[in-house]
Design an enzyme around this catalytic site. Structure first.
Site, PDB file in Angstrom:
ATOM      1  N   PRO A   2       0.891  -1.173  -0.012  1.00 28.31           N
ATOM      2  CA  PRO A   2      -0.052  -0.037   0.173  1.00 28.31           C
ATOM      3  C   PRO A   2       0.900   1.293  -0.065  1.00 28.31           C
ATOM      4  O   PRO A   2       1.904   1.521   0.776  1.00 28.31           O
ATOM      5  CB  PRO A   2      -0.878  -0.135   1.383  1.00 28.31           C
ATOM      6  CG  PRO A   2      -0.215  -1.021   2.318  1.00 28.31           C
ATOM      7  CD  PRO A   2       0.516  -2.167   1.126  1.00 28.31           C
ATOM      8  N   GLU A   3       0.419   2.300  -1.006  1.00 28.91           N
ATOM      9  CA  GLU A   3       1.217   3.670  -1.057  1.00 28.91           C
ATOM     10  C   GLU A   3       0.165   4.550  -0.371  1.00 28.91           C
ATOM     11  O   GLU A   3      -0.924   4.193  -0.060  1.00 28.91           O
ATOM     12  CB  GLU A   3       1.525   3.894  -2.244  1.00 28.91           C
ATOM     13  CG  GLU A   3       2.410   2.601  -2.772  1.00 28.91           C
ATOM     14  CD  GLU A   3       3.216   2.895  -4.232  1.00 28.91           C
ATOM     15  OE1 GLU A   3       3.070   3.746  -4.715  1.00 28.91           O
ATOM     16  OE2 GLU A   3       3.638   1.664  -4.876  1.00 28.91           O
ATOM     17  N   ARG A 117       1.964 -11.552   6.345  1.00 27.13           N
ATOM     18  CA  ARG A 117       3.510 -11.643   6.081  1.00 27.13           C
ATOM     19  C   ARG A 117       4.075 -11.151   7.517  1.00 27.13           C
ATOM     20  O   ARG A 117       5.347 -10.984   7.393  1.00 27.13           O
ATOM     21  CB  ARG A 117       3.735 -10.809   4.903  1.00 27.13           C
ATOM     22  CG  ARG A 117       3.454 -11.610   3.432  1.00 27.13           C
ATOM     23  CD  ARG A 117       3.873 -11.176   2.274  1.00 27.13           C
ATOM     24  NE  ARG A 117       5.454 -11.357   2.107  1.00 27.13           N
ATOM     25  CZ  ARG A 117       5.905 -10.898   1.071  1.00 27.13           C
ATOM     26  NH1 ARG A 117       5.152 -10.372   0.175  1.00 27.13           N
ATOM     27  NH2 ARG A 117       7.083 -10.952   1.042  1.00 27.13           N
ATOM     28  N   ARG A 156      20.112  17.223  -3.733  1.00 24.67           N
ATOM     29  CA  ARG A 156      20.566  15.815  -3.558  1.00 24.67           C
ATOM     30  C   ARG A 156      21.263  15.673  -4.832  1.00 24.67           C
ATOM     31  O   ARG A 156      21.285  16.538  -5.971  1.00 24.67           O
ATOM     32  CB  ARG A 156      19.630  14.931  -3.450  1.00 24.67           C
ATOM     33  CG  ARG A 156      18.531  15.334  -2.602  1.00 24.67           C
ATOM     34  CD  ARG A 156      18.946  14.955  -1.033  1.00 24.67           C
ATOM     35  NE  ARG A 156      17.870  15.490  -0.124  1.00 24.67           N
ATOM     36  CZ  ARG A 156      17.196  14.624   0.477  1.00 24.67           C
ATOM     37  NH1 ARG A 156      17.412  13.158   0.582  1.00 24.67           N
ATOM     38  NH2 ARG A 156      16.484  14.988   1.457  1.00 24.67           N
TER      39      ARG A 156
END
Ligand code: ZN
Length: 273
Positions: A2-3, A117, A156
């Site tokens: 899930p995001e 899981r 970055r």
């Protein structure tokens, strides 16, 4: 896994209720039971059992991929990780396999955390700060502007795909929405962040918001995990569509592995410059 859109959909259902399922705000916790103690990251099991009863759910919200039940004293944080799911059930329903935690309310309902899981985690904390301080901006929040994204990219020197997956850079994106956002932006997943132009950063910002908003509108994507109900998987442009024509230009979608993650892109729309 899930995001942001999937977690947002679950948060919305818990907040508003759906069908015969009640909304959680206003319900008071009677007690809790862990079937798999390692689901609880913090505090100890004894303290958890002591602190939780009597607290009332005031708010259900999301930060990044974390789901939060704000109670009148503490906050219950839940990270679903690979396979976690939250279900509101009747108090006498049989306990399904893979239920790791039950939170029972002073009402004929309970909240079940199901996680085949076992990677999912739950925290009971008096402040969310400790955990959320390290998270990057909310991509749908007001402070996340195209300019803000551009400056963060310039700070970055990393490839776009792994950078966007980094929750300290931006919160809530995973493999699906990163691939889809890069495709909308026309940017190659291996492009270096500090080589992105202001115009490209603007396209990326737009792409991220577009795919997340569409994901939420479609109740998330039902793929790779137990979550049911969303249909955004039917609208993917590149994710897990290797060999299929790009919906924009018809070029077959390609798959590469970036930082151990399968990455899908269109070599024509997203050239490596
Ligand atoms: Zn294309």
């Amino acid at each position: 896994m899930p995001e942001l859109p999937e977690v947002e959909t679950i948060a919305r259902n818990l907040r508003e209720g759906s069908g015969i399922q009640p909304a959680l705000p206003g319900l008071r916790v009677r007690d809790a039971h862990l079937f798999w103690e390692r689901t609880l990251a913090c505090p100890s099991v004894d303290e958890f059992y002591q602190r939780l009863p009597g607290q009332m759910v005031e708010k259900v919200w999301r930060r990044g991929k974390f789901l939060v039940l704000s109670l009148n004293q503490d906050h219950l944080l839940i990270h679903l990780r690979m396979s976690g799911d939250l279900l509101v059930e009747g108090e006498h329903d049989p306990v399904a396999p893979h239920h790791r935690l039950l939170v029972r309310f002073d009402a004929p309902y309970r909240l079940a955390f199901n996680d085949p899981r076992k990677f999912g985690r739950v925290w009971l904390l008096d402040s969310t700060e400790e955990i959320f301080l390290s998270l990057g901006p909310e991509p749908l929040g007001e402070e996340f502007t195209a300019d803000a994204l551009y400056s963060r990219l310039m700070e970055r020197h990393r490839q776009l795909k792994p950078l966007l997956l980094d929750q300290s850079f931006i919160a809530g994106l995973g493999n699906i929405y990163t691939d889809e956002a890069l495709h909308r932006a026309g940017l190659h997943p291996l492009m270096l962040s500090d080589q992105v132009s202001p115009e490209q950063a603007h396209r990326l910002w737009e792409g991220i918001r577009l795919v997340l908003e569409e994901g939420i509108r479609r109740n998330g994507a039902s793929i790779d995990w137990v979550y049911r109900g969303g249909d955004f998987q039917n609208y993917f442009r590149v994710y897990q569509r290797t060999g299929n024509p790009c919906p924009v230009c018809g070029t077959p979608v390609e798959r590469i592995v970036v930082g151990q993650r399968g990455t899908h892109y269109c070599p024509h729309c997203q050239p490596f410059l």
